[in-house]
Design a protein around this motif. Structure first.
Motif, PDB file in Angstrom:
ATOM      1  N   PRO A   1       0.797  -1.231   0.000  1.00 32.40           N
ATOM      2  CA  PRO A   1       0.000   0.000   0.000  1.00 32.40           C
ATOM      3  C   PRO A   1       0.832   1.284   0.000  1.00 32.40           C
ATOM      4  CG  PRO A   1      -0.197  -1.156   2.103  1.00 32.40           C
ATOM      5  CD  PRO A   1       0.611  -2.042   1.209  1.00 32.40           C
ATOM      6  N   THR A   2       2.139   1.218   0.269  1.00 34.94           N
ATOM      7  CA  THR A   2       2.924   2.455   0.304  1.00 34.94           C
ATOM      8  C   THR A   2       3.580   2.762  -1.044  1.00 34.94           C
ATOM      9  OG1 THR A   2       4.850   1.230   1.075  1.00 34.94           O
ATOM     10  CG2 THR A   2       3.449   2.219   2.769  1.00 34.94           C
ATOM     11  N   VAL A   3       3.443   1.854  -2.013  1.00 30.41           N
ATOM     12  CA  VAL A   3       4.099   2.059  -3.306  1.00 30.41           C
ATOM     13  C   VAL A   3       3.050   2.370  -4.377  1.00 30.41           C
ATOM     14  CG1 VAL A   3       5.635   1.029  -5.028  1.00 30.41           C
ATOM     15  CG2 VAL A   3       5.873   0.415  -2.613  1.00 30.41           C
ATOM     16  N   MET A   4       3.396   3.317  -5.241  1.00 27.55           N
ATOM     17  CA  MET A   4       2.491   3.649  -6.339  1.00 27.55           C
ATOM     18  C   MET A   4       2.498   2.514  -7.369  1.00 27.55           C
ATOM     19  SD  MET A   4       2.697   6.835  -8.991  1.00 27.55           S
ATOM     20  CE  MET A   4       1.348   7.217 -10.102  1.00 27.55           C
ATOM     21  N   VAL A   5       1.319   2.040  -7.733  1.00 32.15           N
ATOM     22  CA  VAL A   5       1.225   0.989  -8.749  1.00 32.15           C
ATOM     23  C   VAL A   5       0.579   1.588  -9.996  1.00 32.15           C
ATOM     24  CG1 VAL A   5       0.407  -1.321  -9.304  1.00 32.15           C
ATOM     25  CG2 VAL A   5       1.016  -0.744  -6.951  1.00 32.15           C
ATOM     26  N   ILE A   6       1.224   1.349 -11.139  1.00 33.71           N
ATOM     27  CA  ILE A   6       0.771   1.949 -12.399  1.00 33.71           C
ATOM     28  C   ILE A   6       0.390   0.832 -13.376  1.00 33.71           C
ATOM     29  CG2 ILE A   6       1.523   3.290 -14.409  1.00 33.71           C
ATOM     30  CD1 ILE A   6       3.607   4.583 -12.404  1.00 33.71           C
ATOM     31  N   PRO A   7      -0.823   0.886 -13.917  1.00 29.10           N
ATOM     32  CA  PRO A   7      -1.175  -0.137 -14.914  1.00 29.10           C
ATOM     33  C   PRO A   7      -0.412   0.119 -16.213  1.00 29.10           C
ATOM     34  CG  PRO A   7      -2.933   1.475 -14.731  1.00 29.10           C
ATOM     35  CD  PRO A   7      -1.920   1.841 -13.680  1.00 29.10           C
ATOM     36  N   GLY A   8       0.222  -0.917 -16.723  1.00 27.79           N
ATOM     37  CA  GLY A   8       0.962  -0.788 -17.974  1.00 27.79           C
ATOM     38  C   GLY A   8       0.162  -1.266 -19.167  1.00 27.79           C
ATOM     39  N   VAL A   9      -1.033  -1.797 -18.894  1.00 29.74           N
ATOM     40  CA  VAL A   9      -1.909  -2.244 -19.981  1.00 29.74           C
ATOM     41  C   VAL A   9      -3.327  -1.742 -19.716  1.00 29.74           C
ATOM     42  CG1 VAL A   9      -0.575  -4.362 -20.387  1.00 29.74           C
ATOM     43  CG2 VAL A   9      -2.561  -4.442 -18.865  1.00 29.74           C
ATOM     44  N   ASP A  10      -4.123  -1.698 -20.760  1.00 27.80           N
ATOM     45  CA  ASP A  10      -5.556  -1.445 -20.607  1.00 27.80           C
ATOM     46  C   ASP A  10      -6.259  -2.793 -20.678  1.00 27.80           C
ATOM     47  OD1 ASP A  10      -5.705   1.436 -20.470  1.00 27.80           O
ATOM     48  OD2 ASP A  10      -5.038   1.455 -22.548  1.00 27.80           O
ATOM     49  N   THR A  11      -6.995  -3.124 -19.643  1.00 28.63           N
ATOM     50  CA  THR A  11      -7.701  -4.399 -19.617  1.00 28.63           C
ATOM     51  C   THR A  11      -8.981  -4.274 -20.444  1.00 28.63           C
ATOM     52  OG1 THR A  11      -6.804  -4.771 -17.435  1.00 28.63           O
ATOM     53  CG2 THR A  11      -8.643  -6.168 -18.097  1.00 28.63           C
ATOM     54  N   VAL A  12      -9.169  -5.193 -21.372  1.00 28.75           N
ATOM     55  CA  VAL A  12     -10.237  -5.051 -22.358  1.00 28.75           C
ATOM     56  C   VAL A  12     -11.463  -5.895 -22.016  1.00 28.75           C
ATOM     57  CG1 VAL A  12     -10.828  -5.464 -24.778  1.00 28.75           C
ATOM     58  CG2 VAL A  12      -8.632  -4.439 -24.198  1.00 28.75           C
ATOM     59  N   GLY A  13     -11.252  -7.151 -21.638  1.00 26.17           N
ATOM     60  CA  GLY A  13     -12.421  -7.974 -21.340  1.00 26.17           C
ATOM     61  C   GLY A  13     -12.079  -9.450 -21.399  1.00 26.17           C
ATOM     62  N   GLY A  14     -13.107 -10.272 -21.399  1.00 19.76           N
ATOM     63  CA  GLY A  14     -12.905 -11.712 -21.440  1.00 19.76           C
ATOM     64  C   GLY A  14     -12.995 -12.207 -22.873  1.00 19.76           C
ATOM     65  N   GLY A  15     -11.942 -12.829 -23.344  1.00 21.08           N
ATOM     66  CA  GLY A  15     -11.967 -13.250 -24.740  1.00 21.08           C
ATOM     67  C   GLY A  15     -11.033 -14.389 -25.034  1.00 21.08           C
ATOM     68  N   GLY A  16     -10.752 -14.586 -26.303  1.00 22.86           N
ATOM     69  CA  GLY A  16      -9.894 -15.689 -26.714  1.00 22.86           C
ATOM     70  C   GLY A  16      -9.107 -15.342 -27.960  1.00 22.86           C
ATOM     71  N   THR A  17      -8.237 -16.279 -28.353  1.00 20.14           N
ATOM     72  CA  THR A  17      -7.382 -16.084 -29.520  1.00 20.14           C
ATOM     73  C   THR A  17      -8.119 -16.569 -30.757  1.00 20.14           C
ATOM     74  OG1 THR A  17      -5.560 -16.647 -28.056  1.00 20.14           O
ATOM     75  CG2 THR A  17      -5.063 -16.518 -30.411  1.00 20.14           C
ATOM     76  N   VAL A  18      -8.329 -15.692 -31.704  1.00 19.16           N
ATOM     77  CA  VAL A  18      -8.983 -16.072 -32.954  1.00 19.16           C
ATOM     78  C   VAL A  18      -7.942 -16.607 -33.925  1.00 19.16           C
ATOM     79  CG1 VAL A  18     -10.358 -15.243 -34.895  1.00 19.16           C
ATOM     80  CG2 VAL A  18     -10.790 -14.373 -32.608  1.00 19.16           C
ATOM     81  N   MET A  19      -6.825 -15.929 -33.991  1.00 17.20           N
ATOM     82  CA  MET A  19      -5.659 -16.415 -34.714  1.00 17.20           C
ATOM     83  C   MET A  19      -4.467 -15.712 -34.088  1.00 17.20           C
ATOM     84  SD  MET A  19      -6.179 -14.272 -38.264  1.00 17.20           S
ATOM     85  CE  MET A  19      -4.504 -14.280 -38.870  1.00 17.20           C
ATOM     86  N   SER A  20      -3.265 -16.163 -34.437  1.00 14.66           N
ATOM     87  CA  SER A  20      -2.090 -15.538 -33.851  1.00 14.66           C
ATOM     88  C   SER A  20      -2.152 -14.028 -34.096  1.00 14.66           C
ATOM     89  CB  SER A  20      -0.840 -16.132 -34.501  1.00 14.66           C
ATOM     90  OG  SER A  20       0.290 -15.542 -33.920  1.00 14.66           O
ATOM     91  N   GLY A  21      -2.108 -13.265 -33.029  1.00 15.45           N
ATOM     92  CA  GLY A  21      -2.130 -11.812 -33.180  1.00 15.45           C
ATOM     93  C   GLY A  21      -3.511 -11.191 -33.175  1.00 15.45           C
ATOM     94  N   VAL A  22      -4.558 -12.020 -33.128  1.00 18.88           N
ATOM     95  CA  VAL A  22      -5.927 -11.480 -33.092  1.00 18.88           C
ATOM     96  C   VAL A  22      -6.686 -12.097 -31.925  1.00 18.88           C
ATOM     97  CG1 VAL A  22      -8.094 -11.181 -34.348  1.00 18.88           C
ATOM     98  CG2 VAL A  22      -5.944 -11.172 -35.598  1.00 18.88           C
ATOM     99  N   TRP A  23      -7.165 -11.250 -31.045  1.00 18.96           N
ATOM    100  CA  TRP A  23      -7.949 -11.715 -29.903  1.00 18.96           C
ATOM    101  C   TRP A  23      -9.296 -11.025 -29.923  1.00 18.96           C
ATOM    102  CZ3 TRP A  23      -2.795 -10.386 -29.795  1.00 18.96           C
ATOM    103  CH2 TRP A  23      -1.896 -11.432 -29.497  1.00 18.96           C
ATOM    104  N   GLU A  24     -10.328 -11.755 -29.543  1.00 16.28           N
ATOM    105  CA  GLU A  24     -11.667 -11.175 -29.582  1.00 16.28           C
ATOM    106  C   GLU A  24     -12.388 -11.384 -28.268  1.00 16.28           C
ATOM    107  OE1 GLU A  24     -13.147 -11.356 -34.222  1.00 16.28           O
ATOM    108  OE2 GLU A  24     -14.164 -12.599 -32.742  1.00 16.28           O
ATOM    109  N   GLU A  25     -13.172 -10.382 -27.899  1.00 17.23           N
ATOM    110  CA  GLU A  25     -13.980 -10.468 -26.695  1.00 17.23           C
ATOM    111  C   GLU A  25     -15.110 -11.470 -26.919  1.00 17.23           C
ATOM    112  OE1 GLU A  25     -15.964  -6.866 -25.653  1.00 17.23           O
ATOM    113  OE2 GLU A  25     -16.326  -7.510 -23.598  1.00 17.23           O
ATOM    114  N   ARG A  26     -15.405 -12.236 -25.883  1.00 18.09           N
ATOM    115  CA  ARG A  26     -16.520 -13.173 -25.973  1.00 18.09           C
ATOM    116  C   ARG A  26     -17.453 -13.072 -24.766  1.00 18.09           C
ATOM    117  NH1 ARG A  26     -15.461 -13.554 -30.479  1.00 18.09           N
ATOM    118  NH2 ARG A  26     -15.042 -15.374 -31.775  1.00 18.09           N
ATOM    119  N   CYS A  27     -16.924 -12.660 -23.624  1.00 18.78           N
ATOM    120  CA  CYS A  27     -17.736 -12.677 -22.402  1.00 18.78           C
ATOM    121  C   CYS A  27     -17.693 -11.320 -21.722  1.00 18.78           C
ATOM    122  CB  CYS A  27     -17.216 -13.754 -21.453  1.00 18.78           C
ATOM    123  SG  CYS A  27     -18.162 -13.834 -19.919  1.00 18.78           S
ATOM    124  N   ALA A  28     -18.884 -10.791 -21.426  1.00 23.58           N
ATOM    125  CA  ALA A  28     -18.976  -9.494 -20.747  1.00 23.58           C
ATOM    126  C   ALA A  28     -19.056  -9.678 -19.238  1.00 23.58           C
ATOM    127  CB  ALA A  28     -20.191  -8.724 -21.247  1.00 23.58           C
TER     128      ALA A  28
END
Lengths: 313, 148, 230
Positions: free
Chosen positions: C106-133
């Motif tokens: 709790p005394t250290v600043m934590v910075i998110p390095g990614v934007d969390t998008v949602g629940g999904g899967g790999t459609v093909m290498s390099g392509v991921w798609e959301e499937r669950c809200a």
């Protein structure tokens, strides 16, 4: 001309003029008024005064194409004050079930007697594409909600409503979105949910519309609801081309060419609208037309007169 | 004293490395600022390798792969090209000139173009100056061709 | 898996301006699979930060660590020593990982390095798609395994809107209309009747718009009576 079986159960439950006209078996005319992008109500009053004698009811769009405009409820009151008969359009895009039910009570208390239930264009198309879409309910659920509030006197949660909203309930359908079977299933679902009238997407492709109506009639839905075909007089070939690009719109290429060739575009646009009204009128199961003269409400009186639909009952 | 840039060239064994060899056989000269690391395919080079070179003091990096359509492993050179392109953006994002990173495509027979390109690259980087301010450069460290 | 996409390193730099000691923390679970926060991405972000630090003439001291799972407190132990002298931690884990690290330190600043998008899967290498809200009330059995809450742009529950044309969603021509997909699959399964049923308003209280959700299963909880009391 058909009258829905619902009419046999209860006559004119709502005090809506549109309902009376439809149940009496007249070919109905409704007109659309687009509220302005500002706080000036006089424009709506002027338009209402202009079209009220040439239509049985006037639709007030609810932030159409997800562009912020004067709200449809306030616009409906301006129409009431001008002696018109508003159809309050309500989309589920911008309000949750609390706000929708509350607005409906407010509208009914102010004398609004017609409501049209829609899901609404996706916010991505509007002037605030970063907005959060609400979609707490969908249009079918909103339709069922309005009927439940009116007849069972219950909110969605099941609590009782002392003074229920007396409104005539409508929904929309797009005959051109395909596949036809799915579209007719969806229309049926809206009717089962309680839609007493249906206003369709703009019809330019009359043949396509007729095919859709065949399927609708085969399923018998035209006897359970009043179907009003959407008609929009085009102002120019460019306007037609623009509409052809709107999701869910079909515009035959020859119509665009015809507008391109016309010397008097406005007159030709009115003529096209008139022809479409006459054609859809001849299609079995069609109970009226809904004229959406977008930014050209002034054209409505002449089109209605030319179609021999004036004076209104 | 004029600035002598350090430039690391990741050269594909099947083409660019051969081109470098050929330019030597042809007695063509290119600046000594270039240090070559032979790799089995330009597609072997990931973002990490390139960034590691910059961290360890390179002023410029180039990845040299086969001509498009001629990759020994079908598409390694195209992947490398994509990675370089994206990494250029990421470098620009943190204020490093994207011109410090280059991808180019050659065949083993292109000895002269290879030498010419290397000379041009050295000039480009020389004009840009050191990647970091002098005192922060790990100047003494020799770029190691065995860098993993 | 949880999908995430990298934030720009410049946006991280803007937050760590005057700092010296940084920890870049990755996670071997979902963000490794969607290549936004695994060991390799940690290395790239750390190297970019290092280059940027050198460029400004005030280098960072950067530690890299990729734990088995950031969303489990006991998996965070490898961070303990590093976090003692850290000015900030850049977590490339999903929003859950960021919060678990922040809770533990709790005394250290934590910075998110990614934007969390949602629940999904790999459609093909390099392509991921959301499937669950993650709406908390699954209706996939009735919609042939196609989620209208996630895949319909309006989350409609009673069929398509009027904007879909030729099976394309009105919100983006590259997206298929979820309801048209459901329709075709129901038809194949001989279950079109399912489309005629009016689905009542959904209980969104189970979803993210309700209060913070909690899953409790007593049969897998520790027996509190057997634990030494503090």
């Amino acid at each position: 001309m058909s009258i829905g079986p619902a009419a046999k159960v209860i006559e004119a439950r709502t005090g809506s003029r549109l309902e009376k006209v439809l149940r009496a078996g007249h070919f109905a005319v409704t007109a659309e008024i687009g509220p302005p992008k500002g706080a000036d109500g006089r424009r709506i009053q002027q338009l209402a005064a202009l079209v009220k004698d040439y239509s049985d009811a006037q639709n007030l769009t609810d932030n159409q194409t997800a562009v912020v405009r004067l709200c449809s409820l306030a616009a409906a009151v301006h129409v009431l004050n001008s002696g018109g008969e508003p159809v309050l359009q309500m989309t589920t895009r911008d309000r949750n079930r609390i706000a929708l039910q509350s607005d409906l009570l407010g509208a009914a208390s102010l004398g609004v007697r017609n409501v049209l239930c829609l899901s609404g264009d996706h916010q991505r198309f509007g002037n605030h594409p970063e907005a959060k879409g609400v979609f707490d309910l969908d249009s079918v659920q909103l339709t069922a909600t309005v009927r439940q509030m009116r007849e069972e006197r219950l909110f969605i949660c099941g609590e009782e409503i002392k003074a229920p909203p007396r409104v005539f309930v409508g929904a929309v359908e797009n005959p051109f979105a395909g596949p036809v079977e799915l579209r007719v299933l969806r229309l049926g679902k809206k009717v089962m949910a309680g839609a007493e009238f249906i206003q369709t997407q703009v019809v330019y492709d009359v043949e396509g519309f007729a095919r859709w109506m065949d399927t609708v009639c085969a399923a018998g839905w035209h006897k359970k609801t009043f179907i009003l075909a959407g008609v929009t007089p085009p102002r120019s070939a460019g306007a037609l081309r623009y509409m052809s690009r709107i999701p869910g719109m079909k515009v035959p290429e020859e119509l665009i060419r015809r507008m391109e060739k016309a010397s008097d575009k406005l007159r030709e646009g009115q003529r096209i609208a008139l022809e479409i009204i006459n054609q859809v009128r001849a299609i079995a199961g069609v109970s009226g037309v809904h004229i959406m003269a977008i930014n050209w409400e002034e054209a409505v009186p002449e089109i209605v007169s030319m179609a021999g639909l004036y004076p209104r009952p | 004293m004029s600035f002598e840039p350090k430039i690391l060239a990741f050269c594909c064994h099947h083409c660019a490395y051969g081109a470098a060899d050929l330019s030597g056989v042809l007695r063509l000269q290119y600046p000594v600022n270039i240090q070559i690391i032979r790799v089995p395919c330009s597609g072997r080079i990931s973002e990490e390798h390139i960034l590691d070179a910059f961290v360890k003091g390179a002023d410029g990096v180039c990845v040299a792969g086969c001509l498009k359509g001629n990759c020994h492993y079908q598409s390694g050179n195209l992947r490398a090209g994509k990675r370089v392109e994206i990494l250029k953006n990421r470098l620009a994002d943190i204020g490093i000139e994207p011109e410090r990173l280059h991808m180019f495509y050659v065949s083993a027979g292109m000895g002269a173009p290879f030498a010419r390109f290397m000379a041009e690259l050295v000039e480009t980087i020389r004009d840009l100056g050191p990647a970091f301010n002098g005192q922060e450069r790990e100047g003494g460290e020799q770029l190691d061709s065995r860098t993993s | 898996m949880i999908l995430a996409r990298p934030k720009t390193v410049s946006s991280i730099l803007a937050l760590v301006g005057g700092m010296k000691s940084l920890v870049v923390a990755g996670c071997q679970e979902c963000v490794t699979v969607c290549q936004s926060g695994g060991r390799k991405e940690v290395s790239c972000v750390a190297q970019l930060l290092e280059i940027a630090g050198k460029k400004r003439g005030f280098p960072f001291e950067i530690a890299q660590v990729t734990v088995f799972r950031q969303c489990d407190n006991e998996c965070l132990v490898p961070l303990d020593a590093l976090m003692e002298k850290a000015d900030a931690c850049i977590s490339l884990g999903c929003g859950v990982g960021v919060q678990f690290i922040a809770e533990r330190y709790p005394t250290v600043m934590v910075i998110p390095g990614v934007d969390t998008v949602g629940g999904g899967g790999t459609v093909m290498s390099g392509v991921w798609e959301e499937r669950c809200a993650m709406c908390g009330e699954c209706i996939l059995a009735e919609t042939t395994g196609i989620c209208p809450v996630t895949r319909c742009a309006k989350g409609l529950l009673n069929g398509p809107c009027g904007g879909s044309v030729d099976g394309r969603c009105e919100a983006g021509t590259d997206l298929p209309c979820a309801w048209e997909m459901i329709y075709h699959r129901l038809k194949k399964q001989g279950r079109l009747d399912s489309l005629r049923r009016i689905r009542p308003p959904k209980n969104w209280a189970h979803s993210g718009s309700g209060a913070m959700r909690k899953v409790i299963r007593e049969e897998v909880m520790p027996c509190l009576s057997a634990l030494p009391l503090k």
